[in-house]
Design a protein around this motif. Structure first.
Motif, PDB file in Angstrom:
ATOM      1  N   PHE A 168      58.564  12.013 -12.855  1.00 23.33           N
ATOM      2  CA  PHE A 168      58.295  10.741 -13.493  1.00 23.33           C
ATOM      3  C   PHE A 168      57.769  10.912 -14.923  1.00 23.33           C
ATOM      4  CE2 PHE A 168      57.827  10.368  -8.943  1.00 23.33           C
ATOM      5  CZ  PHE A 168      58.618   9.269  -8.657  1.00 23.33           C
ATOM      6  N   ASP A 169      57.981   9.868 -15.721  1.00 16.50           N
ATOM      7  CA  ASP A 169      57.325   9.707 -17.019  1.00 16.50           C
ATOM      8  C   ASP A 169      57.579  10.874 -17.972  1.00 16.50           C
ATOM      9  OD1 ASP A 169      56.260   7.259 -16.186  1.00 16.50           O
ATOM     10  OD2 ASP A 169      54.529   8.224 -15.281  1.00 16.50           O
ATOM     11  N   CYS A 170      58.822  11.358 -17.990  1.00 23.56           N
ATOM     12  CA  CYS A 170      59.225  12.386 -18.969  1.00 23.56           C
ATOM     13  C   CYS A 170      58.520  13.716 -18.759  1.00 23.56           C
ATOM     14  CB  CYS A 170      58.952  11.920 -20.388  1.00 23.56           C
ATOM     15  SG  CYS A 170      59.751  10.393 -20.822  1.00 23.56           S
ATOM     16  N   SER A 171      58.072  13.976 -17.567  1.00 21.91           N
ATOM     17  CA  SER A 171      57.314  15.202 -17.341  1.00 21.91           C
ATOM     18  C   SER A 171      58.165  16.435 -17.556  1.00 21.91           C
ATOM     19  CB  SER A 171      56.767  15.228 -15.911  1.00 21.91           C
ATOM     20  OG  SER A 171      56.082  16.437 -15.658  1.00 21.91           O
ATOM     21  N   GLU A 172      57.539  17.493 -18.109  1.00 25.33           N
ATOM     22  CA  GLU A 172      58.124  18.816 -18.005  1.00 25.33           C
ATOM     23  C   GLU A 172      58.118  19.222 -16.533  1.00 25.33           C
ATOM     24  OE1 GLU A 172      56.987  20.987 -22.175  1.00 25.33           O
ATOM     25  OE2 GLU A 172      55.491  20.986 -20.586  1.00 25.33           O
ATOM     26  N   VAL A 173      58.983  20.182 -16.181  1.00 22.60           N
ATOM     27  CA  VAL A 173      59.157  20.534 -14.776  1.00 22.60           C
ATOM     28  C   VAL A 173      59.085  22.042 -14.596  1.00 22.60           C
ATOM     29  CG1 VAL A 173      60.657  20.367 -12.761  1.00 22.60           C
ATOM     30  CG2 VAL A 173      60.651  18.524 -14.449  1.00 22.60           C
ATOM     31  N   ILE A 174      58.305  22.472 -13.611  1.00 25.38           N
ATOM     32  CA  ILE A 174      58.240  23.868 -13.202  1.00 25.38           C
ATOM     33  C   ILE A 174      58.919  24.000 -11.839  1.00 25.38           C
ATOM     34  CG2 ILE A 174      56.699  25.701 -12.412  1.00 25.38           C
ATOM     35  CD1 ILE A 174      56.555  25.485 -15.337  1.00 25.38           C
ATOM     36  N   GLY A 175      59.834  24.972 -11.695  1.00 28.50           N
ATOM     37  CA  GLY A 175      60.432  25.255 -10.414  1.00 28.50           C
ATOM     38  C   GLY A 175      61.884  24.825 -10.331  1.00 28.50           C
ATOM     39  N   PRO A 176      62.515  25.098  -9.180  1.00 30.92           N
ATOM     40  CA  PRO A 176      61.942  25.837  -8.052  1.00 30.92           C
ATOM     41  C   PRO A 176      61.862  27.335  -8.336  1.00 30.92           C
ATOM     42  CG  PRO A 176      64.235  25.337  -7.634  1.00 30.92           C
ATOM     43  CD  PRO A 176      63.888  24.668  -8.930  1.00 30.92           C
ATOM     44  N   ASP A 177      61.098  28.051  -7.519  1.00 34.41           N
ATOM     45  CA  ASP A 177      60.974  29.495  -7.631  1.00 34.41           C
ATOM     46  C   ASP A 177      61.907  30.108  -6.584  1.00 34.41           C
ATOM     47  OD1 ASP A 177      60.281  32.116  -7.865  1.00 34.41           O
ATOM     48  OD2 ASP A 177      58.144  31.848  -7.550  1.00 34.41           O
ATOM     49  N   GLY A 178      63.172  30.327  -6.974  1.00 35.78           N
ATOM     50  CA  GLY A 178      64.176  30.741  -6.003  1.00 35.78           C
ATOM     51  C   GLY A 178      64.366  29.650  -4.978  1.00 35.78           C
ATOM     52  N   GLY A 179      64.117  29.971  -3.729  1.00 33.56           N
ATOM     53  CA  GLY A 179      64.218  28.963  -2.682  1.00 33.56           C
ATOM     54  C   GLY A 179      62.894  28.359  -2.302  1.00 33.56           C
ATOM     55  N   PHE A 180      61.870  28.507  -3.161  1.00 32.68           N
ATOM     56  CA  PHE A 180      60.522  28.081  -2.792  1.00 32.68           C
ATOM     57  C   PHE A 180      59.935  27.138  -3.835  1.00 32.68           C
ATOM     58  CE2 PHE A 180      61.190  32.288  -0.983  1.00 32.68           C
ATOM     59  CZ  PHE A 180      60.874  32.079   0.344  1.00 32.68           C
ATOM     60  N   PHE A 181      58.937  26.389  -3.365  1.00 31.38           N
ATOM     61  CA  PHE A 181      58.069  25.661  -4.278  1.00 31.38           C
ATOM     62  C   PHE A 181      57.273  26.690  -5.072  1.00 31.38           C
ATOM     63  CE2 PHE A 181      54.051  23.371  -5.150  1.00 31.38           C
ATOM     64  CZ  PHE A 181      54.558  22.205  -5.718  1.00 31.38           C
ATOM     65  N   PRO A 182      57.121  26.540  -6.389  1.00 30.68           N
ATOM     66  CA  PRO A 182      56.425  27.566  -7.178  1.00 30.68           C
ATOM     67  C   PRO A 182      54.950  27.668  -6.803  1.00 30.68           C
ATOM     68  CG  PRO A 182      56.883  25.621  -8.512  1.00 30.68           C
ATOM     69  CD  PRO A 182      57.617  25.427  -7.216  1.00 30.68           C
ATOM     70  N   ALA A 183      54.400  28.857  -7.027  1.00 30.93           N
ATOM     71  CA  ALA A 183      52.989  29.060  -6.723  1.00 30.93           C
ATOM     72  C   ALA A 183      52.114  28.194  -7.620  1.00 30.93           C
ATOM     73  CB  ALA A 183      52.615  30.532  -6.885  1.00 30.93           C
TER      74      ALA A 183
END
Length: 561
Positions: A168-183
């Protein structure tokens, strides 16, 4: 003191401090998921020493049907940023924790958007917990558009099914980390560095890579955003009508904002000619705002309703050309200047049965996207290019349709939508809409579908009863949402092709709706009837190739007076 939408500079630029007062404060590090029991989760802020009264951390759900729900608010009122400039909110076992917000499993390991906000009404913000703060589904939350809330930082984290989730709201995005949610995510060397994620934040919570309450390291050199947003829905081009019969006196460009009354200072609309790929006109939007309805209309004096910003008749070219919206002043675009993507917010390249301009598409951030044909539905003089639904996504020209113009309003549709479907090979869900009137005397209904794969073949189904059939994967990737029996009709003799634009446009005759039997295999719609419509299509681009369906629509025809 009141806050408003934070939309300075390029539309998805980092958000500035909201109030101009209080401490300077930012999200610096998040550790959300690790091996074993999640007892080391935390969110670290960095900033000037001082009171954190009125500040809060908000978390908005991004998964499936719950997307948009404000899951949690961490009220920082009563807390103080220590003298070292690091503040940690997290689990009781986290080193250097300043505010304990629980023991274990503090945060979901699924797609979600994290906010740092300052508010004048903490009670009002807390009251939003559990509610959908994006109820209209436009990607812009009530956190951003609430005058009592100032958004300071946003960062989203996504898992491996995020193709079907939302941020939402123009957020930058981290992930996914391969097949996982990032740490987690962090700013290498602390704010003002951009967020990134690599082995610096490891799933091994004993490795010591995370640094709550202390300066962040610089990362491994591969530090990066794993994914980024491209074109959020705060301000988009929503409709363009460049070609009419005669002297082109009804041209218009419609903009739409998820935030009403949005200032348009230093925004510009630039007109580009194809083949030469340079500008031939620029429309300065400084001094204007979108309306309370979110729309801003640019057009000729004959356009109804009266445009907010008038332009001369016949100014827009009809061939392979483009309209581009920039978060840059008009002075940056002298006539004849080369097309550019710097500072671009949204754009379309359009034509009237002309060849694609691949260079212009790529330059304006539309590589791989279809060029929009105002004549795609067979009547360019009477149609405009418009989004199938608002607000849509910027810098994406799938999900557009050539249809009768609707200046300062969404595409006019009838009926009630039901039966959500599964995504096709494009990652989107084919969307059925019905244009026209439910008045049988008008006999004016057109079935249209957007967001199909390119060159997909299909047809429409109709019935007087609905239903639901969960088809096995070997048969279809979609669900059939009409009933069967003798009243089920198929327009199988009127097979459609979605073309480059991924759309159909099919007028129907309400006096001759198909049915399976008896002869003559058609029947008229009658006053008081309810009819159900759904599209079927072949998705050859899927692996393996399969069938799919659009969502379905119920239309109730008025009874006799």
């Amino acid at each position: 003191m009141r806050f408003g939408p934070l939309l300075a500079g390029v539309i998805c630029a980092p958000f500035a401090h909201a109030s101009g007062g209080g401490v300077s404060l930012h999200i610096n590090e998040l550790y959300i998921s690790h091996s074993g029991t999640d007892d080391q989760e935390f969110i670290e802020l960095v900033g000037d020493p001082g009171s954190l009264d009125g500040y809060a951390i908000c978390i908005v759900e991004g998964e499936g049907g719950a997307a948009g729900t404000l899951d949690a608010v961490v009220d920082l009122t009563g807390s103080v940023m220590p003298g070292d400039g690091y503040f940690v909110a997290g689990g009781a076992a986290v080193p250097n924790v300043d505010l304990v917000i629980g023991a274990t499993n503090l945060f979901e390991n699924g797609s979600e958007t994290f906010y740092l906000v300052q508010t004048l009404d903490m009670a009002g913000l807390l009251a939003l917990i559990g509610t959908n703060v994006d109820a209209d589904g436009n990607g812009v939350t009530d956190l951003l558009c609430n005058a009592d809330i100032g958004v300071i930082d946003i960062i989203a984290m996504i898992d491996d099914d995020a193709e079907f989730d939302r941020v939402f709201d123009c957020s930058e995005v981290i992930g996914p980390d391969g097949g996982f949610f990032p740490a987690g995510a962090f700013r290498p060397g602390d704010y003002p560095s951009d967020f990134c994620a690599d082995e610096f934040l490891d799933f091994d919570d004993t490795a010591g890579d995370q640094t709550p309450g202390a300066a962040n390291g610089l990362g491994s050199g591969s530090c990066r955003l794993v994914a980024t947003t491209t074109g959020c829905a705060v301000l988009v081009i929503s409709e363009v009508d460049a070609d009419q019969a005669g002297g082109d006196t009804m041209e218009f460009i419609e903009l739409y904002s998820g935030c009403p009354n949005m200032p348009l200072d230093d925004f510009s609309v630039v007109l580009y000619r194809g083949t030469l790929d340079n500008s031939y006109g620029v429309i300065d939007l400084t001094g204007f705002t979108t309306g309370a309805d979110g729309y801003f209309l640019i057009g000729n004096s004959s356009v109804v309703p009266t445009p907010d910003r008038l332009i001369p008749d016949g100014i827009m070219r009809n061939g392979t050309d483009a309209v581009a919206l920039f978060a840059r002043p008009a002075s940056d675009f002298p006539s004849g200047s080369a097309a550019t993507g710097v500072g671009i917010v949204d754009a379309i390249v359009y034509d009237t049965n002309d060849a694609d301009d691949l260079v212009l598409l790529a330059t304006l951030g539309l590589a791989g996207q279809p060029q929009l044909n105002e004549s795609a539905s067979g009547d360019g003089d009477a149609h405009s290019n418009q989004r199938c639904e608002l607000p849509g996504r910027a810098l994406r020209t799938t999900g557009w349709l050539a249809a009768p113009p609707t200046p300062r309003s969404a595409m006019t549709t009838i009926g009630t939508r039901y039966c959500p479907q599964n995504p096709n090979s494009t990652g989107r869900i084919a969307r059925l809409s019905i244009l026209g009137s439910p008045d049988l005397d008008d006999n004016d209904m057109t079935l249209v579908v957007c967001d199909l794969p390119a060159d997909a073949f299909g047809y429409f189904n109709v019935n007087t009863i609905d239903g639901f059939t969960d088809l096995p994967a070997a048969v279809s990737n979609g669900n059939f949402c009409l009933g069967g029996g003798t009243t089920l009709g198929r327009y199988s003799g009127d097979v459609q092709n979605s073309g480059d634009e991924g759309q159909y446009y099919f007028p129907i005759d309400l006096d001759f709706l198909p049915q399976a039997e008896p002869p003559p295999y058609t029947t008229p719609a009658m006053p008081g009837d309810t009819w159900y419509f759904q599209g079927w299509y072949r998705d050859s681009a899927a692996s393996p190739a399969t069938n799919n369906f659009t969502d379905a629509i119920r239309v109730e025809f008025p009874p006799l007076p």
